[in-house]
Design a protein around this motif. Structure first.
Motif, short mmCIF file in Angstrom:
data_model
loop_
_atom_site.label_atom_id
_atom_site.label_comp_id
_atom_site.label_asym_id
_atom_site.label_seq_id
_atom_site.Cartn_x
_atom_site.Cartn_y
_atom_site.Cartn_z
N TYR A 141 -4.04 -4.69 -6.62
CA TYR A 141 -2.69 -4.86 -6.51
C TYR A 141 -2.03 -5.92 -7.51
O TYR A 141 -0.85 -6.28 -7.45
CB TYR A 141 -2.38 -5.38 -5.03
CG TYR A 141 -2.36 -4.12 -4.14
CD1 TYR A 141 -3.66 -3.59 -3.76
CD2 TYR A 141 -1.39 -3.49 -3.94
CE1 TYR A 141 -3.73 -2.48 -2.84
CE2 TYR A 141 -1.41 -2.16 -3.15
CZ TYR A 141 -2.46 -1.53 -2.60
OH TYR A 141 -2.49 -0.47 -1.98
N ALA A 164 -8.36 -4.29 -3.16
CA ALA A 164 -7.00 -5.25 -2.82
C ALA A 164 -6.83 -5.93 -4.11
O ALA A 164 -5.62 -6.14 -4.70
CB ALA A 164 -7.63 -6.44 -1.86
N TYR A 209 1.92 0.11 4.96
CA TYR A 209 1.48 -0.69 6.25
C TYR A 209 0.84 -2.19 5.82
O TYR A 209 0.92 -3.05 6.72
CB TYR A 209 0.56 0.29 7.12
CG TYR A 209 1.13 1.05 7.63
CD1 TYR A 209 0.29 2.24 7.90
CD2 TYR A 209 2.31 1.29 8.42
CE1 TYR A 209 1.05 3.47 8.48
CE2 TYR A 209 2.86 2.08 9.07
CZ TYR A 209 2.03 3.39 9.25
OH TYR A 209 2.86 4.24 9.80
N VAL A 210 0.30 -1.94 4.57
CA VAL A 210 -0.57 -3.41 4.10
C VAL A 210 0.50 -3.88 2.97
O VAL A 210 0.89 -3.37 2.10
CB VAL A 210 -1.78 -2.93 3.71
CG1 VAL A 210 -2.46 -4.37 3.14
CG2 VAL A 210 -2.58 -2.11 4.56
N THR A 211 0.49 -5.13 3.18
CA THR A 211 1.36 -5.88 2.07
C THR A 211 0.57 -7.29 1.50
O THR A 211 -0.01 -7.69 2.43
CB THR A 211 2.83 -6.13 2.48
OG1 THR A 211 2.61 -7.29 3.83
CG2 THR A 211 3.72 -5.14 2.71
N TYR A 212 0.98 -7.73 0.44
CA TYR A 212 0.30 -8.92 -0.16
C TYR A 212 1.31 -9.62 -0.81
O TYR A 212 2.29 -9.27 -1.40
CB TYR A 212 -0.84 -8.45 -1.13
CG TYR A 212 -1.64 -7.62 -1.08
CD1 TYR A 212 -1.61 -6.04 -1.00
CD2 TYR A 212 -2.98 -7.96 -0.28
CE1 TYR A 212 -2.67 -5.24 -0.68
CE2 TYR A 212 -3.98 -7.05 0.21
CZ TYR A 212 -3.91 -5.76 0.13
OH TYR A 212 -4.89 -5.07 0.32
N SER A 225 0.87 -1.23 -0.08
CA SER A 225 0.12 -0.10 -0.11
C SER A 225 0.90 1.41 0.01
O SER A 225 2.24 1.29 0.37
CB SER A 225 -0.84 0.04 1.27
OG SER A 225 -0.04 0.22 2.56
N ARG A 259 -7.12 1.38 -2.85
CA ARG A 259 -7.71 0.76 -1.80
C ARG A 259 -8.43 -0.85 -2.21
O ARG A 259 -8.84 -1.38 -1.26
CB ARG A 259 -8.79 1.54 -1.21
CG ARG A 259 -8.12 2.70 -0.32
CD ARG A 259 -9.15 3.78 0.30
NE ARG A 259 -8.67 4.71 0.99
CZ ARG A 259 -8.05 5.69 0.51
NH1 ARG A 259 -7.95 6.11 -1.01
NH2 ARG A 259 -7.37 6.66 1.15
#
Length: 124
Positions: free
Chosen positions: A108, A105, A55-58, A51, A103
């Motif tokens: 990504y 998901a 803070y947000v990872t995939y 992100s 935002r």
């Protein structure tokens, strides 16, 4: 908009590499980013996403626990730490700017701009 990858190379199984993606031409901290790879004769494979804040990872299941994505918004640079590399990780790795809105998901897995890639070769 420009994305330039670096850090690839040839390593032995079990070794590590750190890839970098230097960006310019857009406000890096406003965008999600991702990494993908393409092995010879295979379809492109999404690897990881992050992100705008970091803070947000995939991660794809194939790399989860071995690869770590990060970013430095002060340096406009994206990173991918590759640990415990295996021969199946051999591919051209490239970074991408996630399509808007970040935002969502599923976005990504997509990119509107990609770099030229850096080659990673894992062989004993």
């Amino acid at each position: 908009v420009r994305l330039v990858e670096s850090g690839g190379g040839m390593v032995q199984p079990g070794e590590s590499l750190r890839l970098s993606c230097a960006t310019s031409g857009f406000v890096f901290s406003n965008y999600g980013m991702n990494w993908a790879r393409q092995a010879p004769g295979k379809e492109p494979e999404w690897v990881s996403g992050i992100s705008p804040s970091g803070y947000v990872t995939y991660y794809a299941d194939s790399v989860k626990g071995r690869f770590t994505v990060s970013r430095d918004n002060q340096k406009d640079t994206l990173y991918l730490q590759l640990d415990n590399l295996q021969p199946d990780d051999t591919a051209l790795y490239y970074c991408g700017r996630v399509v808007e809105p970040w935002r969502v998901a599923s976005h990504y897995h997509r990119a509107d701009v990609r770099g030229q890639g850096t080659q990673v070769t894992v062989a004993s």
